[in-house]
Design a protein around this motif. Structure first.
Motif, short mmCIF file in Angstrom:
data_model
loop_
_atom_site.label_atom_id
_atom_site.label_comp_id
_atom_site.label_asym_id
_atom_site.label_seq_id
_atom_site.Cartn_x
_atom_site.Cartn_y
_atom_site.Cartn_z
N ALA A 50 44.54 17.22 45.41
CA ALA A 50 43.40 18.08 45.07
C ALA A 50 43.77 19.56 45.21
O ALA A 50 43.44 20.37 44.34
CB ALA A 50 42.21 17.74 45.95
N VAL A 51 44.46 19.90 46.28
CA VAL A 51 44.87 21.29 46.51
C VAL A 51 45.80 21.76 45.41
O VAL A 51 45.75 22.92 44.99
CB VAL A 51 45.52 21.44 47.91
CG1 VAL A 51 46.22 22.77 48.06
CG2 VAL A 51 44.47 21.26 48.99
N GLU A 52 46.63 20.87 44.89
CA GLU A 52 47.55 21.23 43.81
C GLU A 52 46.82 21.41 42.48
O GLU A 52 47.11 22.33 41.72
CB GLU A 52 48.60 20.12 43.66
CG GLU A 52 49.57 20.34 42.54
CD GLU A 52 50.52 19.16 42.37
OE1 GLU A 52 50.83 18.83 41.21
OE2 GLU A 52 50.94 18.57 43.38
N LYS A 53 45.84 20.56 42.18
CA LYS A 53 45.17 20.56 40.88
C LYS A 53 43.98 21.51 40.77
O LYS A 53 43.68 22.01 39.68
CB LYS A 53 44.71 19.14 40.52
CG LYS A 53 45.84 18.15 40.39
CD LYS A 53 46.76 18.49 39.25
CE LYS A 53 47.87 17.47 39.11
NZ LYS A 53 48.80 17.82 38.06
N LEU A 54 43.28 21.75 41.86
CA LEU A 54 42.05 22.53 41.78
C LEU A 54 42.20 23.97 41.31
O LEU A 54 41.34 24.46 40.59
CB LEU A 54 41.32 22.49 43.13
CG LEU A 54 40.52 21.20 43.35
CD1 LEU A 54 40.03 21.13 44.79
CD2 LEU A 54 39.36 21.10 42.37
N PRO A 55 43.26 24.70 41.65
CA PRO A 55 43.37 26.06 41.11
C PRO A 55 43.33 26.12 39.57
O PRO A 55 42.72 27.01 38.99
CB PRO A 55 44.71 26.56 41.64
CG PRO A 55 44.90 25.79 42.92
CD PRO A 55 44.33 24.43 42.61
N ILE A 115 37.71 22.98 51.94
CA ILE A 115 38.89 23.80 51.72
C ILE A 115 38.47 25.04 50.94
O ILE A 115 37.36 25.10 50.40
CB ILE A 115 40.00 23.02 50.97
CG1 ILE A 115 39.53 22.59 49.58
CG2 ILE A 115 40.48 21.84 51.79
CD1 ILE A 115 40.62 21.98 48.73
N THR A 116 39.33 26.02 50.89
CA THR A 116 39.08 27.23 50.10
C THR A 116 40.18 27.36 49.05
O THR A 116 41.36 27.33 49.39
CB THR A 116 39.04 28.47 51.00
OG1 THR A 116 38.03 28.28 51.99
CG2 THR A 116 38.73 29.71 50.19
N ILE A 117 39.77 27.46 47.80
CA ILE A 117 40.69 27.62 46.68
C ILE A 117 40.33 28.92 45.97
O ILE A 117 39.21 29.08 45.48
CB ILE A 117 40.58 26.44 45.68
CG1 ILE A 117 40.87 25.10 46.36
CG2 ILE A 117 41.47 26.67 44.47
CD1 ILE A 117 42.32 24.87 46.75
N ASP A 118 41.26 29.86 45.95
CA ASP A 118 41.05 31.15 45.30
C ASP A 118 39.73 31.80 45.72
O ASP A 118 38.97 32.31 44.89
CB ASP A 118 41.11 31.01 43.77
CG ASP A 118 42.48 30.56 43.29
OD1 ASP A 118 43.48 30.87 43.97
OD2 ASP A 118 42.55 29.90 42.23
#
Length: 75
Positions: free
Chosen positions: A66-71, A5-8
């Motif tokens: 994970a998508v919610e917490k990772l940023p 996935i890509t986060i920021d």
């Protein structure tokens, strides 16, 4: 299962692993998730408030968490 996935703007690999639970308690299978910024490294597992690996009832639930917490974690 591994999901990229890509986060920021950062590539993150999620490793979702099935775990067996107590056969007398439903669900009998749950999932844990860890993340890494390098594809071939072991990741950091998401832990619950008790310090134990956080358990999810489905891989989709694990990815959504994970998508919610990772940023915040990667911020």
């Amino acid at each position: 299962m591994v999901e990229k996935i890509t986060i920021d703007g950062k590539d993150v690999w999620l490793v979702i692993e099935p775990q067996e639970g107590d056969l007398k308690v439903i669900p009998t299978e749950y999932f844990t998730v860890s993340y890494t910024l390098n594809e071939h490294e072991s990741g950091r597992i998401f832990n619950g408030e008790d310090g134990e690996p956080k358990k999810f009832t489905s891989p989709v639930e694990a990815v959504e968490y994970a998508v919610e917490k990772l940023p915040v974690i990667l911020g």
